[in-house]
Design a protein around this motif. Sequence first.
Motif, PDB file in Angstrom:
ATOM      1  N   ARG A  67      31.306  49.149  44.252  1.00 24.69           N
ATOM      2  CA  ARG A  67      32.060  48.474  43.196  1.00 24.69           C
ATOM      3  C   ARG A  67      33.436  49.130  42.997  1.00 24.69           C
ATOM      4  O   ARG A  67      34.430  48.447  42.752  1.00 24.69           O
ATOM      5  CB  ARG A  67      31.280  48.484  41.887  1.00 24.69           C
ATOM      6  CG  ARG A  67      30.057  47.592  41.930  1.00 24.69           C
ATOM      7  CD  ARG A  67      29.393  47.472  40.564  1.00 24.69           C
ATOM      8  NE  ARG A  67      28.071  46.906  40.647  1.00 24.69           N
ATOM      9  CZ  ARG A  67      27.796  45.651  40.976  1.00 24.69           C
ATOM     10  NH1 ARG A  67      28.768  44.822  41.273  1.00 24.69           N
ATOM     11  NH2 ARG A  67      26.545  45.217  41.027  1.00 24.69           N
ATOM     12  N   ALA A  68      33.484  50.454  43.111  1.00 23.17           N
ATOM     13  CA  ALA A  68      34.758  51.171  42.976  1.00 23.17           C
ATOM     14  C   ALA A  68      35.716  50.801  44.110  1.00 23.17           C
ATOM     15  O   ALA A  68      36.932  50.673  43.883  1.00 23.17           O
ATOM     16  CB  ALA A  68      34.518  52.683  42.955  1.00 23.17           C
ATOM     17  N   ILE A  69      35.201  50.580  45.293  1.00 20.73           N
ATOM     18  CA  ILE A  69      36.045  50.171  46.426  1.00 20.73           C
ATOM     19  C   ILE A  69      36.633  48.790  46.161  1.00 20.73           C
ATOM     20  O   ILE A  69      37.829  48.555  46.384  1.00 20.73           O
ATOM     21  CB  ILE A  69      35.242  50.192  47.748  1.00 20.73           C
ATOM     22  CG1 ILE A  69      34.906  51.630  48.159  1.00 20.73           C
ATOM     23  CG2 ILE A  69      35.974  49.457  48.861  1.00 20.73           C
ATOM     24  CD1 ILE A  69      36.098  52.502  48.498  1.00 20.73           C
ATOM     25  N   ILE A  70      35.811  47.873  45.654  1.00 23.26           N
ATOM     26  CA  ILE A  70      36.318  46.533  45.304  1.00 23.26           C
ATOM     27  C   ILE A  70      37.427  46.656  44.262  1.00 23.26           C
ATOM     28  O   ILE A  70      38.475  46.014  44.375  1.00 23.26           O
ATOM     29  CB  ILE A  70      35.181  45.619  44.778  1.00 23.26           C
ATOM     30  CG1 ILE A  70      34.132  45.362  45.855  1.00 23.26           C
ATOM     31  CG2 ILE A  70      35.742  44.323  44.209  1.00 23.26           C
ATOM     32  CD1 ILE A  70      34.531  44.399  46.937  1.00 23.26           C
ATOM     33  N   GLU A  71      37.221  47.504  43.266  1.00 25.47           N
ATOM     34  CA  GLU A  71      38.248  47.714  42.236  1.00 25.47           C
ATOM     35  C   GLU A  71      39.530  48.284  42.849  1.00 25.47           C
ATOM     36  O   GLU A  71      40.626  47.909  42.450  1.00 25.47           O
ATOM     37  CB  GLU A  71      37.741  48.636  41.124  1.00 25.47           C
ATOM     38  CG  GLU A  71      36.729  47.991  40.207  1.00 25.47           C
ATOM     39  CD  GLU A  71      37.284  46.763  39.484  1.00 25.47           C
ATOM     40  OE1 GLU A  71      38.396  46.840  38.930  1.00 25.47           O
ATOM     41  OE2 GLU A  71      36.595  45.723  39.496  1.00 25.47           O
ATOM     42  N   SER A  72      39.374  49.191  43.830  1.00 20.04           N
ATOM     43  CA  SER A  72      40.557  49.799  44.450  1.00 20.04           C
ATOM     44  C   SER A  72      41.376  48.765  45.216  1.00 20.04           C
ATOM     45  O   SER A  72      42.592  48.912  45.350  1.00 20.04           O
ATOM     46  CB  SER A  72      40.154  50.945  45.384  1.00 20.04           C
ATOM     47  OG  SER A  72      39.628  50.461  46.608  1.00 20.04           O
ATOM     48  N   VAL A 152      31.021  38.909  50.331  1.00 17.51           N
ATOM     49  CA  VAL A 152      31.989  39.998  50.181  1.00 17.51           C
ATOM     50  C   VAL A 152      33.342  39.566  50.732  1.00 17.51           C
ATOM     51  O   VAL A 152      34.382  39.820  50.121  1.00 17.51           O
ATOM     52  CB  VAL A 152      31.484  41.283  50.874  1.00 17.51           C
ATOM     53  CG1 VAL A 152      32.540  42.377  50.831  1.00 17.51           C
ATOM     54  CG2 VAL A 152      30.185  41.768  50.224  1.00 17.51           C
ATOM     55  N   LYS A 153      33.342  38.872  51.867  1.00 18.34           N
ATOM     56  CA  LYS A 153      34.599  38.356  52.426  1.00 18.34           C
ATOM     57  C   LYS A 153      35.255  37.381  51.450  1.00 18.34           C
ATOM     58  O   LYS A 153      36.484  37.399  51.284  1.00 18.34           O
ATOM     59  CB  LYS A 153      34.355  37.672  53.766  1.00 18.34           C
ATOM     60  CG  LYS A 153      34.039  38.644  54.884  1.00 18.34           C
ATOM     61  CD  LYS A 153      33.770  37.913  56.177  1.00 18.34           C
ATOM     62  CE  LYS A 153      33.394  38.888  57.272  1.00 18.34           C
ATOM     63  NZ  LYS A 153      33.087  38.222  58.540  1.00 18.34           N
ATOM     64  N   ALA A 154      34.458  36.564  50.785  1.00 15.18           N
ATOM     65  CA  ALA A 154      34.999  35.609  49.812  1.00 15.18           C
ATOM     66  C   ALA A 154      35.640  36.349  48.637  1.00 15.18           C
ATOM     67  O   ALA A 154      36.696  35.939  48.141  1.00 15.18           O
ATOM     68  CB  ALA A 154      33.903  34.663  49.328  1.00 15.18           C
TER      69      ALA A 154
END
Length: 170
Positions: A67-72, A152-154
């Motif tokens: 989740r932190a990677i998505i936020e980054s 995840v790609k979406a």
Amino acid sequence: MFSVDQLVVYPAQGVGKVERIESRDIGGATTDFFIVRILSNNVTLMVPVRNALNVGLRPLCTEDQGRAIIESLKDRSDFTGYTGQNWNRRYREYSEKLKSGDLADVAYVLKELLLIGQNKELSFGERRLLEQATGLLTLELSLSLSKEQDEVKAVINELFADVIQPKIVE
């Protein structure tokens, strides 16, 4: 350290599964190996147990880390912008980041290439790096977040909808 059936990440190769641990006689000395099958291409790697951490073998990221990677990816404050820097220099820098095995580095490469692609056409090498970063990142995130890789790609496409026309990440 790692156990049979555990999902692990090997730098630049991606997510794999520890199929077994076996001993082999090499030069008169017995060495234990993790036998890891990479999920994306079915390649089998033999990683010496005693050297596994040194080569960058690591456990799958946790859900919180994912989740932190998505936020980054949402944060563009670290984007240096396309400065006309030689694509070859960028290619070497990004290749090293992908080889590091650090998921944050992989996400950085993905974000930079998507944002650079907003202002100029990516070179063939840069497009290959973008594909590699996309594959490495989306597979690991899909497994850690219990989502399909396409989901995840979406999410990534949605985060970069303002710069991806048409969708690059597929």
